[in-house]
Design a protein around this motif. Structure first.
Motif, PDB file in Angstrom:
ATOM      1  N   ASP A  52       0.824  -1.209   0.000  1.00  0.00           N
ATOM      2  CA  ASP A  52       0.000   0.000   0.000  1.00  0.00           C
ATOM      3  C   ASP A  52       0.853   1.251   0.000  1.00  0.00           C
ATOM      4  OD1 ASP A  52       0.984  -0.409   2.495  1.00  0.00           O
ATOM      5  OD2 ASP A  52      -0.863   0.165   3.560  1.00  0.00           O
ATOM      6  N   ARG A  53       2.047   1.181   0.587  1.00  0.00           N
ATOM      7  CA  ARG A  53       2.948   2.329   0.512  1.00  0.00           C
ATOM      8  C   ARG A  53       3.451   2.523  -0.913  1.00  0.00           C
ATOM      9  NH1 ARG A  53       7.478   1.887   4.917  1.00  0.00           N
ATOM     10  NH2 ARG A  53       8.056   3.837   3.888  1.00  0.00           N
ATOM     11  N   VAL A  54       3.694   1.456  -1.631  1.00  0.00           N
ATOM     12  CA  VAL A  54       4.129   1.552  -3.028  1.00  0.00           C
ATOM     13  C   VAL A  54       3.035   2.159  -3.892  1.00  0.00           C
ATOM     14  CG1 VAL A  54       4.822   0.240  -5.073  1.00  0.00           C
ATOM     15  CG2 VAL A  54       5.742  -0.346  -2.818  1.00  0.00           C
ATOM     16  N   VAL A  55       1.803   1.669  -3.665  1.00  0.00           N
ATOM     17  CA  VAL A  55       0.671   2.212  -4.428  1.00  0.00           C
ATOM     18  C   VAL A  55       0.490   3.684  -4.134  1.00  0.00           C
ATOM     19  CG1 VAL A  55      -1.822   2.101  -4.728  1.00  0.00           C
ATOM     20  CG2 VAL A  55      -0.490  -0.001  -4.623  1.00  0.00           C
ATOM     21  N   SER A  56       0.598   4.048  -2.857  1.00  0.00           N
ATOM     22  CA  SER A  56       0.431   5.454  -2.481  1.00  0.00           C
ATOM     23  C   SER A  56       1.491   6.326  -3.128  1.00  0.00           C
ATOM     24  CB  SER A  56       0.489   5.578  -0.955  1.00  0.00           C
ATOM     25  OG  SER A  56       0.418   6.928  -0.568  1.00  0.00           O
ATOM     26  N   SER A  57       2.727   5.839  -3.162  1.00  0.00           N
ATOM     27  CA  SER A  57       3.795   6.612  -3.788  1.00  0.00           C
ATOM     28  C   SER A  57       3.560   6.769  -5.286  1.00  0.00           C
ATOM     29  CB  SER A  57       5.129   5.909  -3.536  1.00  0.00           C
ATOM     30  OG  SER A  57       6.177   6.582  -4.209  1.00  0.00           O
ATOM     31  N   GLY A  58       3.085   5.721  -5.944  1.00  0.00           N
ATOM     32  CA  GLY A  58       2.793   5.810  -7.383  1.00  0.00           C
ATOM     33  C   GLY A  58       1.664   6.776  -7.670  1.00  0.00           C
ATOM     34  N   LEU A  59       0.643   6.798  -6.830  1.00  0.00           N
ATOM     35  CA  LEU A  59      -0.475   7.735  -7.011  1.00  0.00           C
ATOM     36  C   LEU A  59      -0.012   9.170  -6.861  1.00  0.00           C
ATOM     37  CD1 LEU A  59      -3.472   8.261  -7.406  1.00  0.00           C
ATOM     38  CD2 LEU A  59      -3.788   7.932  -4.936  1.00  0.00           C
ATOM     39  N   SER A  60       0.854   9.416  -5.884  1.00  0.00           N
ATOM     40  CA  SER A  60       1.381  10.772  -5.688  1.00  0.00           C
ATOM     41  C   SER A  60       2.174  11.229  -6.904  1.00  0.00           C
ATOM     42  CB  SER A  60       2.263  10.807  -4.434  1.00  0.00           C
ATOM     43  OG  SER A  60       1.511  10.478  -3.284  1.00  0.00           O
ATOM     44  N   ASP A  61       2.968  10.274  -7.443  1.00  0.00           N
ATOM     45  CA  ASP A  61       3.732  10.632  -8.645  1.00  0.00           C
ATOM     46  C   ASP A  61       2.824  10.994  -9.807  1.00  0.00           C
ATOM     47  OD1 ASP A  61       6.005  10.164  -7.228  1.00  0.00           O
ATOM     48  OD2 ASP A  61       6.325   8.117  -8.024  1.00  0.00           O
ATOM     49  N   ARG A  62       1.756  10.203  -9.972  1.00  0.00           N
ATOM     50  CA  ARG A  62       0.831  10.501 -11.072  1.00  0.00           C
ATOM     51  C   ARG A  62       0.136  11.846 -10.873  1.00  0.00           C
ATOM     52  NH1 ARG A  62      -0.233   4.943 -10.586  1.00  0.00           N
ATOM     53  NH2 ARG A  62      -2.144   5.347  -9.388  1.00  0.00           N
ATOM     54  N   LEU A  63      -0.261  12.147  -9.635  1.00  0.00           N
ATOM     55  CA  LEU A  63      -0.905  13.440  -9.361  1.00  0.00           C
ATOM     56  C   LEU A  63       0.050  14.601  -9.628  1.00  0.00           C
ATOM     57  CD1 LEU A  63      -2.900  12.622  -6.110  1.00  0.00           C
ATOM     58  CD2 LEU A  63      -3.796  12.915  -8.414  1.00  0.00           C
TER      59      LEU A  63
END
Length: 297
Positions: A52-63
């Motif tokens: 979930d930390r990996v997913v959260s980091s990827g979402l932040s990058d996309r935003l």
């Protein structure tokens, strides 16, 4: 009778009926697995980082990438808008203030002129507007300027002739009568405008004369010129003179010697049409003072 001891758990006896010892409890090594089951679906990554930390980091990058894209798009729009504004400003300057569409007096054409004016006269009147953009010129005002500057011009219609010229159509004043003054003979049109002063009375124009012992006022002169000016060209050539009384009664004299009782300077157009019909018959007097009931004698 010998008593038999029955174990509490019937299932835990062997075939001979002897009790079987219950297996030992599972080793403690299974506890981490149970603990992972208690933590739900949060699995560890290859380096101990939770998914979930990996997913959260990827979402932040996309935003963040979207925000950068929006900023780039906004800057692009601003640049395009600034470029369009610059192009529009350049076009406005070129059309309104540059020599691109500037007036050149030598490219002004004139129609409808008579011998009293020519194209050069009109070009001289409009010469102060040299270099001004055709788009900025008020053609109505230019026509009035021409008519005011050239007395023999009754009106002037001005249109633009791209890219540097004007087309001027003149309506000239028509001389209809003369009156004698100290300096000679004033040539008048149908509105009593003095077109010129000549040393001798031009031929073919009616001479305005005053009644014996009186001096004509401007309004009396206008009454006669308006009456003569309303006649069609053929009828006008038959008028040799005109006079007016103190009460404003206009009388015309024909080349044939006949008299036209015109009356007041009203209904001039109707009187002119009636007189043109009456002149088809010979008479000494034509009375059109009451145009709806004319008479001849």
């Amino acid at each position: 009778m010998e008593s038999v001891s029955v174990p509490s758990d019937p299932a835990r006896v062997d075939a001979a009926g002897d009790p079987v010892q219950a297996p030992a409890a599972a080793p403690a090594a299974v506890e981490p697995l149970q603990a992972r089951g208690d933590q739900g679906s949060r699995a560890l990554g290859p380096r101990g980082v939770s998914r979930d930390r990996v997913v959260s980091s990827g979402l932040s990058d996309r935003l963040e990438e979207r925000r950068r894209a929006r900023r780039r798009l906004g800057r692009g729009r601003l640049v395009r808008a600034a470029g369009a504004a610059a192009v529009i400003a350049l076009l406005v300057w070129a059309c309104l203030f540059s020599p691109l569409l500037g007036l050149r007096p030598n490219e002004i054409t004139v129609t409808g002129a008579d011998g009293s004016v020519d194209a050069g006269d009109v070009q001289a009147v409009l010469a102060p507007h040299r270099g001004q953009s055709l788009l900025r010129l008020d053609v109505t005002a230019l026509g009035e300027e021409v008519a005011d500057s050239l007395v023999t011009v009754r009106s002037a219609a001005v249109t633009r002739s791209w890219p540097h010229g004007l087309a001027v159509r003149l309506t000239m004043r028509i001389p209809v009568a003369v009156r004698q003054v100290d300096a000679g003979y004033e040539v008048l049109d149908g509105e009593a405008v003095v077109l010129e002063t000549a040393q001798r009375a031009p031929e073919g124009l009616a001479v305005i004369a005053a009644e014996p012992g009186q001096e004509l006022s401007e309004s009396q002169v206008s009454a006669v010129t308006e009456a003569i000016g309303s006649l069609d060209p053929e009828t006008r050539t038959q008028v040799s003179g005109g006079r007016v009384s103190q009460t404003g009664q206009v009388t015309l004299t024909l080349v044939s010697g006949a008299t036209v009782m015109w009356g007041q300077s009203t209904d001039n157009e109707l009187k002119a049409r009636v007189l043109a019909v009456l002149l088809r018959q010979e008479a000494d007097t034509y009375d059109v003072s009451s145009p709806h009931s004319p008479t001849t004698s």
